[in-house]
Design a protein around this motif. Structure first.
Motif, PDB file in Angstrom:
ATOM      1  N   PHE A 136      25.284  48.169   6.522  1.00 36.92           N
ATOM      2  CA  PHE A 136      25.401  48.691   5.158  1.00 36.92           C
ATOM      3  C   PHE A 136      25.230  50.208   5.165  1.00 36.92           C
ATOM      4  O   PHE A 136      25.939  50.936   4.478  1.00 36.92           O
ATOM      5  CB  PHE A 136      24.332  48.070   4.247  1.00 36.92           C
ATOM      6  N   LYS A 137      24.262  50.688   5.958  1.00 34.89           N
ATOM      7  CA  LYS A 137      24.011  52.140   6.013  1.00 34.89           C
ATOM      8  C   LYS A 137      25.234  52.854   6.581  1.00 34.89           C
ATOM      9  O   LYS A 137      25.622  53.919   6.102  1.00 34.89           O
ATOM     10  CB  LYS A 137      22.782  52.423   6.875  1.00 34.89           C
ATOM     11  N   GLU A 138      25.843  52.238   7.611  1.00 39.30           N
ATOM     12  CA  GLU A 138      27.049  52.856   8.190  1.00 39.30           C
ATOM     13  C   GLU A 138      28.138  52.972   7.126  1.00 39.30           C
ATOM     14  O   GLU A 138      28.856  53.971   7.061  1.00 39.30           O
ATOM     15  CB  GLU A 138      27.566  52.004   9.359  1.00 39.30           C
ATOM     16  N   ARG A 139      28.242  51.937   6.302  1.00 36.96           N
ATOM     17  CA  ARG A 139      29.249  51.988   5.232  1.00 36.96           C
ATOM     18  C   ARG A 139      28.958  53.119   4.261  1.00 36.96           C
ATOM     19  O   ARG A 139      29.863  53.824   3.819  1.00 36.96           O
ATOM     20  CB  ARG A 139      29.261  50.673   4.450  1.00 36.96           C
ATOM     21  N   ASP A 153      27.421  55.844   4.926  1.00 34.53           N
ATOM     22  CA  ASP A 153      27.620  57.144   5.592  1.00 34.53           C
ATOM     23  C   ASP A 153      29.093  57.470   5.810  1.00 34.53           C
ATOM     24  O   ASP A 153      29.427  58.599   6.187  1.00 34.53           O
ATOM     25  CB  ASP A 153      26.934  57.139   6.976  1.00 34.53           C
ATOM     26  N   ASP A 154      29.964  56.487   5.674  1.00 38.51           N
ATOM     27  CA  ASP A 154      31.375  56.694   6.015  1.00 38.51           C
ATOM     28  C   ASP A 154      32.236  56.558   4.754  1.00 38.51           C
ATOM     29  O   ASP A 154      32.486  55.442   4.279  1.00 38.51           O
ATOM     30  CB  ASP A 154      31.775  55.631   7.062  1.00 38.51           C
ATOM     31  N   TRP A 211      34.905  51.934  -0.231  1.00 51.34           N
ATOM     32  CA  TRP A 211      35.634  50.951  -1.047  1.00 51.34           C
ATOM     33  C   TRP A 211      35.164  49.521  -0.757  1.00 51.34           C
ATOM     34  O   TRP A 211      35.321  48.631  -1.586  1.00 51.34           O
ATOM     35  CB  TRP A 211      37.143  51.063  -0.786  1.00 51.34           C
ATOM     36  N   LYS A 212      34.553  49.322   0.407  1.00 50.31           N
ATOM     37  CA  LYS A 212      34.113  47.971   0.778  1.00 50.31           C
ATOM     38  C   LYS A 212      32.812  47.578   0.090  1.00 50.31           C
ATOM     39  O   LYS A 212      32.417  46.426   0.129  1.00 50.31           O
ATOM     40  CB  LYS A 212      33.853  47.906   2.290  1.00 50.31           C
TER      41      LYS A 212
END
Ligand code: ADP
Length: 275
Positions: free
Chosen positions: A181-184, A186-187, A192-193
């Motif tokens: 979730f954190k990677e999402r 940060d990116d 959108w996900k």
């Protein structure tokens, strides 16, 4: 290591996910070697899918279930993508539309089953009707508790009618989910996900565990087995799923059909005679 044997939920066994290590990987295979093996498996999968398509006698349903960020999309992108889109499609199970709602809960699964010669992947599946539906109290226990048997009956019916069914549960840990979730976050290309339910459902992690365990314990059958794949390491997840699929499809002992024309005659008429 025989992954199919190792990760199969034996029909009738009681699953405790805390006994299955999501961080597991094969000590004999490095990540570098795994990536090569995955590429080989993809070539084999493509050839096997072509056989299935050519034979045109039966079909294959692959069900993918996991907690959010568990890797369903990753399996489709990294493993299933090896298959020829001509004979392969993905059906994603979202909250039911009003038309779907007005039918019995298995209607949309039935509607989206693969036709002869084809592979269909259920990205989520009819199992949502004993997962999210329980978590969010969408139907009473008197309704959902009967669904396990109804699902088993439906899968038995399809398997008796030449649809082979393989089901993968991608098992990640709570920590790994938080990391993803954190990677999402940060990116920006992954924003959108993100949906609010990802975070609210996260609070339900322990409930989900129980719902998943019930699903795996009650619905792993001879004709439609569940495999629990340790999925914290994406490369190991892809290796295990691709390996199990290859072995499963090889076990179908498919053959190319007999030609519908007399090949000898064609050669003689169009090639030999024209020399
Ligand atoms: P994904 O998370 O698989 O990438 P979405 O973000 O579109 O895809 O999520 C699909 C949502 O649909 C999930 O929250 C899932 O729980 C929900 N859903 C699927 N089937 C049902 C169902 N039968 N009843 C209610 N919600 C459902």
């Amino acid at each position: 290591m025989n992954y199919a044997q190792r990760f199969l939920i034996k029909p009738g066994s009681k699953v405790k996910l805390s006994n299955i290590d999501p961080h597991f990987k094969d000590a004999h295979v490095s990540k570098k070697d795994a990536l090569k093996l995955i590429e080989l498996n993809k070539l084999r999968l493509r050839a096997l899918q072509e056989l299935l398509y050519a034979e045109h006698k039966r079909s294959l349903l692959i069900c993918l279930q996991a907690i959010d960020t568990g890797g369903k999309d990753g399996i489709i992108r990294h493993v299933i993508s090896a298959m020829n889109p001509q004979g392969c499609n993905v059906a994603s199970f979202k909250p039911p539309t009003s038309l779907e709602h007005d039918h019995d809960f298995l209607w949309r699964a039935h509607r989206d089953m693969p036709i002869k010669g084809n592979v269909t992947v259920f990205n989520r599946s009819h199992y949502e009707d004993v997962l999210v539906v329980r978590i969010h109290d969408l139907v009473p226990k008197s309704v959902w508790s009967k669904r396990y048997e109804q699902i088993n009956e439906m899968e038995k019916y399809f398997s008796a009618n030449d649809t082979h069914i393989v089901k993968f549960f991608l098992h990640i840990s709570k920590d790994e989910q938080l990391k993803r979730f954190k990677e999402r976050l940060d990116d920006p290309s992954k924003h959108w996900k993100i949906s609010e339910s990802d975070y609210t459902d996260r609070a339900q992690w322990d409930n989900y565990r129980k719902e998943f365990e019930d699903m795996l314990s009650k619905c792993s059958t001879e004709h439609a087995p569940w495999y629990v794949i340790p999925a914290n390491h994406k490369w190991f997840r892809d290796l295990a799923v691709s390996q199990i699929l290859v072995e499963y499809m090889e076990g179908l002992h498919m053959d190319f059909p007999e030609p519908s024309v007399n090949i000898g005659h064609i050669v003689k008429t169009y090639y030999v005679a024209k020399k």
